[in-house]
Scaffold this active site. Sequence first.
Site, PDB file in Angstrom:
ATOM      1  CG  ASP A 160      -0.425  -0.747  -2.041  1.00  0.00           C
ATOM      2  OD1 ASP A 160      -0.875  -1.257  -1.009  1.00  0.00           O
ATOM      3  OD2 ASP A 160      -0.938  -0.892  -3.163  1.00  0.00           O
ATOM      4  CG  HIS A 210       0.459  -4.550  -3.802  1.00  0.00           C
ATOM      5  ND1 HIS A 210       0.875  -5.871  -3.788  1.00  0.00           N
ATOM      6  CD2 HIS A 210      -0.525  -4.459  -2.883  1.00  0.00           C
ATOM      7  CE1 HIS A 210       0.161  -6.544  -2.909  1.00  0.00           C
ATOM      8  NE2 HIS A 210      -0.704  -5.715  -2.340  1.00  0.00           N
ATOM      9  CG  HIS A 214      -7.438  -2.825  -4.720  1.00  0.00           C
ATOM     10  ND1 HIS A 214      -7.144  -4.148  -4.987  1.00  0.00           N
ATOM     11  CD2 HIS A 214      -6.691  -2.500  -3.646  1.00  0.00           C
ATOM     12  CE1 HIS A 214      -6.278  -4.602  -4.105  1.00  0.00           C
ATOM     13  NE2 HIS A 214      -5.977  -3.613  -3.277  1.00  0.00           N
ATOM     14  CD  GLU A 261      -5.210   0.271  -1.872  1.00  0.00           C
ATOM     15  OE1 GLU A 261      -4.505  -0.314  -1.029  1.00  0.00           O
ATOM     16  OE2 GLU A 261      -5.153   0.018  -3.098  1.00  0.00           O
ATOM     17  CD  GLU A 274      -1.777  -1.486   2.357  1.00  0.00           C
ATOM     18  OE1 GLU A 274      -1.138  -2.424   2.881  1.00  0.00           O
ATOM     19  OE2 GLU A 274      -2.588  -1.647   1.429  1.00  0.00           O
TER      20      GLU A 274
END
Length: 307
Positions: free
Chosen positions: A98, A111, A69, A96, A179
């Site tokens: 952002d 993020h 993450h 992962e 994301e």
Amino acid sequence: MVRRSVRVRGVVWLRRPLRVASGALASVVTLTVASSALASGPDGQQLATRGGKVVSLQAGGSAPFVIAHRGASRYAPENTLAAVDAAYRRGLVWVENDVQRTKDGRLIVLHDTTLNRTTNAAKVFPGRAPWRVGDFTAAEIARLDAGSWFGKRFAGEHVPTLADYLRRLDRHRQGLLLELKAPERYPGIERQTLRELRSLGWLDAAHLTNRLVIQSFCVRCVKRVHKLMPEVRTGILGRPSLSKLRRYARFADQINPRMSDVGSRWARVVHGLHGPHGRRLEIYAWDVGAQASVRAVRGRGVEGVID
């Protein structure tokens, strides 16, 4: 640490312990059981990393697949290249991140929609509160320290551009769960992201099959990504109602909720549907909880965790 190999269907695979970068699954998990459609393609291709060694095998093992993450964010400042490297050193083959857009149209990896929590923006630009990402140019953001808040040894770490982030992943042969963060703030970011992925070679067959998924809380944005590039695997963040799942399966390959929102009936319905690429819908859960055990996570019926 001793490495062992195991023979599966006539092929010798590397088997080595993985120290999961997470308090949620703070036990040692073997990569031979950390596998899913994320790690392998529709025709059973396996994802290889260091020196071509395979680090994921057949599905059906006892441990969930772990996606780092924001990179290995328990060991390095989140969403930085240092966090990508930390994930790699710990054997995590998927990360992962952002993605957002700067005032002058550059894609960066961060993020929060504001800069002040994970950078020194308040010190460098004291009169520009609330330090929204979209109010700063890429050059201004490049001046910021994105590592000192996490620890002195990370002082000088920068907010990476998406291009730099992708190059680092390619160096390590890692996969990316990307994301689109707050896409409503950045009209057209779906098309722009796909364009940048293409320019850096991330929309070729190898990446599309084994190394890329795009997700968002914004359902219409996920649908837009699928419409623009149907070959890309996609995921919807959150827990849609049962009545919406069949419709979402037309353009999403994954449904990725908070772990506490995963119920057995809901998971069965998700797994009973097939996504646009003909595979059973998958569930990758986040916010797992520091005390969750591997057994508890697997008992929820998820393929893996984003942790």
